[in-house]
Design an enzyme around this catalytic site. Structure first.
Site, PDB file in Angstrom:
ATOM      1  N   MET A  73       0.170  -0.860   3.351  1.00 43.57           N
ATOM      2  CA  MET A  73       1.456  -0.402   2.808  1.00 43.57           C
ATOM      3  C   MET A  73       1.255   0.687   1.753  1.00 43.57           C
ATOM      4  SD  MET A  73       3.779  -3.803   2.475  1.00 43.57           S
ATOM      5  CE  MET A  73       4.748  -4.394   3.872  1.00 43.57           C
ATOM      6  N   GLY A  74       2.324   1.012   1.047  1.00 48.56           N
ATOM      7  CA  GLY A  74       2.236   2.025  -0.018  1.00 48.56           C
ATOM      8  C   GLY A  74       3.389   3.005  -0.015  1.00 48.56           C
ATOM      9  N   HIS A 106       3.243  -7.657   5.624  1.00 52.69           N
ATOM     10  CA  HIS A 106       3.673  -8.345   4.405  1.00 52.69           C
ATOM     11  C   HIS A 106       2.664  -9.342   3.857  1.00 52.69           C
ATOM     12  CE1 HIS A 106       7.376  -6.447   5.659  1.00 52.69           C
ATOM     13  NE2 HIS A 106       7.787  -6.590   4.421  1.00 52.69           N
ATOM     14  N   ASP A 163       2.999  -0.782  -4.640  1.00 49.54           N
ATOM     15  CA  ASP A 163       2.652   0.597  -4.281  1.00 49.54           C
ATOM     16  C   ASP A 163       2.001   1.370  -5.436  1.00 49.54           C
ATOM     17  OD1 ASP A 163       3.954  -0.038  -1.918  1.00 49.54           O
ATOM     18  OD2 ASP A 163       5.845   0.845  -2.572  1.00 49.54           O
ATOM     19  N   GLY A 171      11.460  -2.307  -8.997  1.00 48.01           N
ATOM     20  CA  GLY A 171      10.948  -0.951  -8.790  1.00 48.01           C
ATOM     21  C   GLY A 171      11.979   0.097  -9.176  1.00 48.01           C
ATOM     22  N   GLU A 224       0.552   3.583   5.447  1.00 46.47           N
ATOM     23  CA  GLU A 224       1.730   3.558   6.334  1.00 46.47           C
ATOM     24  C   GLU A 224       2.562   4.831   6.240  1.00 46.47           C
ATOM     25  OE1 GLU A 224       4.323   0.354   5.103  1.00 46.47           O
ATOM     26  OE2 GLU A 224       4.680   1.253   3.131  1.00 46.47           O
ATOM     27  N   GLY A 236      14.404   1.709  -7.562  1.00 49.77           N
ATOM     28  CA  GLY A 236      15.796   1.496  -7.142  1.00 49.77           C
ATOM     29  C   GLY A 236      16.481   0.470  -8.030  1.00 49.77           C
TER      30      GLY A 236
HETATM   31  O1  F6P Z   1       7.625  -0.993  -1.931  1.00 47.78           O
HETATM   32  C1  F6P Z   1       6.905  -2.109  -1.532  1.00 47.78           C
HETATM   33  C2  F6P Z   1       6.792  -2.166  -0.036  1.00 47.78           C
HETATM   34  O2  F6P Z   1       6.014  -3.296   0.322  1.00 47.78           O
HETATM   35  C3  F6P Z   1       6.229  -0.903   0.610  1.00 47.78           C
HETATM   36  O3  F6P Z   1       4.831  -0.801   0.498  1.00 47.78           O
HETATM   37  C4  F6P Z   1       6.738  -1.040   2.019  1.00 47.78           C
HETATM   38  O4  F6P Z   1       6.878   0.224   2.638  1.00 47.78           O
HETATM   39  C5  F6P Z   1       8.081  -1.677   1.827  1.00 47.78           C
HETATM   40  O5  F6P Z   1       8.071  -2.311   0.556  1.00 47.78           O
HETATM   41  C6  F6P Z   1       8.458  -2.669   2.884  1.00 47.78           C
HETATM   42  O6  F6P Z   1       9.762  -3.090   2.642  1.00 47.78           O
HETATM   43  P1  F6P Z   1      10.451  -4.311   3.400  1.00 47.78           P
HETATM   44  O7  F6P Z   1       9.868  -5.578   2.836  1.00 47.78           O
HETATM   45  O8  F6P Z   1      11.877  -4.149   3.089  1.00 47.78           O
HETATM   46  O9  F6P Z   1      10.120  -4.172   4.866  1.00 47.78           O
END
Ligand code: F6P
Length: 353
Positions: A180-181, A276, A138, A113, A233, A115
């Protein structure tokens, strides 16, 4: 023999293995060798790499996750972790570059992504050529019309909402489902539309609890004693607060909104946070095809020695675009756009009415 590396960085998403497979299968017949770099940039810092032959990628097309492992705590420019058993914090990018030189890598394919692409870009400025492949469930990267993983996440969410529908109807309940998103509402909007949610709450459209309650009451007045509220979220509470769970990730806003609605209207509410589950399991056919196309594009660019680009979907075509685009802008839902208007036309409420 020309040698290239590939890594997957940041949060995983369905389709990563399809990219790895496509890259290896494109590079090998043309006389190249692919090295898999394990656990994102950590593999470069710690020299954790392995050769990937065609047999190593056999059978991985339908598998979720990534055979290379991933990490979102592996920035070589701001490293925090053990090196040779000793804790170290600081810039270890020189180690990452040394690993690439030691394995004689012409360049690396960076699947990740915003980052992750930013780190790839910085390494490139320090002398390690890179090509990006964008990924995120996302779907929030301006550089590409669609990211792989998104279609799978939306399918999982709409399937979950279908299931919540039947139990909501049996018990005359209001079901809040959180998806998520991150900062954007793409998953919530698409899944909510696909599964016929009654209310969709997005980060891009501020809502009021009394308006959400009015939507639920309006359905009751029509004899519909159940409702589905799909919440992104990243949606903000009425006072602008965003809700985080332990570990710093977003999560829990739907629960807070449900509590407020119970307080306000005495409704019978239940909350489901999909979490997840949305990122796991087998990718849809759409995501496998998109991931494969992006992988082939990136591999062909590497073989042609054209570095510094990102493989992106623009309209119907997969094309290389400047990598700086990938990190430049986030794509957000347009509150006045066609998708939101379509939803409103079919009776979906966004809590701002
Ligand atoms: O960017 C993808 C994502 O799944 C987002 O939708 C969510 O906010 C984040 O990553 C969750 O991150 P982690 O797996 O570090 O909790």
């Amino acid at each position: 023999m020309r040698r290239f590396g590939i890594l997957t960085g940041g949060g995983d998403c369905p389709g990563l293995n399809a990219v790895i497979r496509a890259v290896v299968r494109t590079v090998h017949p043309r006389g190249g060798t692919m090295l898999g770099i394990c656990n994102g940039f950590a593999g470069l810092v710690l020299d954790d790499v392995r050769e990937l032959g065609v047999n190593d990628v056999s059978g991985i097309l339908p598998r979720g996750g990534t055979i290379l492992g991933s990490s979102n705590r592996d920035d070589p420019f701001a490293w925090k972790g053990d090196i040779d058993g000793v804790r170290y914090e600081g810039d270890v990018s020189a180690r990452a570059l040394a690993t690439a030189r030691q394995h004689d890598l012409e360049g690396i394919i960076v699947v990740g992504g915003d980052g992750t692409q930013l780190i790839g870009h910085r390494l490139m400025q320090r002398g390690l050529p890179a090509i990006g492949v964008p990924k995120t469930i996302d779907n929030d990267l301006e550089a590409t019309d669609r990211t792989f993983g998104f279609d799978t996440a939306v399918s999982i969410c709409s399937d979950a909402i279908d299931r919540l529908h039947t139990t909501a109807e049996s018990h005359h309940r209001v079901m809040f489902v959180e998806v998520m998103g991150r900062d954007t509402g793409w998953i919530a909007l698409h899944a909510g539309l696909a599964a016929g949610a009654d209310v969709i709450l997005l980060p891009e459209i501020p809502f009021r609890a009394d308006s959400v309650l009015a939507a639920i009451r309006g359905r009751e007045a029509r004899g519909k004693r159940f409702s589905i509220v799909c919440v992104a979220e990243g949606a903000r509470l009425e006072d602008g607060e965003r809700v985080y769970q332990g570990g710093g990730s977003l999560g829990g806003v739907a629960h807070r909104i449900a509590e407020r609605l119970v307080e306000l209207g005495g409704i019978d509410a239940r909350t489901t946070m999909l979490g997840h589950v949305q990122r796991g399991g087998t990718p849809t056919a759409f995501d496998r095809v998109l991931a494969t196309r992006l992988g082939v594009c990136a591999a062909e660019e590497a073989l042609a020695g054209r570095w510094g680009t990102l493989a992106a979907l623009r309209g119907d075509a997969v094309v290389p675009v400047p990598i700086a685009d990938a990190v430049a802008r986030q794509r957000r839902v347009d509150p006045r756009g066609e998708l939101v208007r379509t939803a409103r036309a079919t009776g979906v409420r966004f809590g701002d009415e």
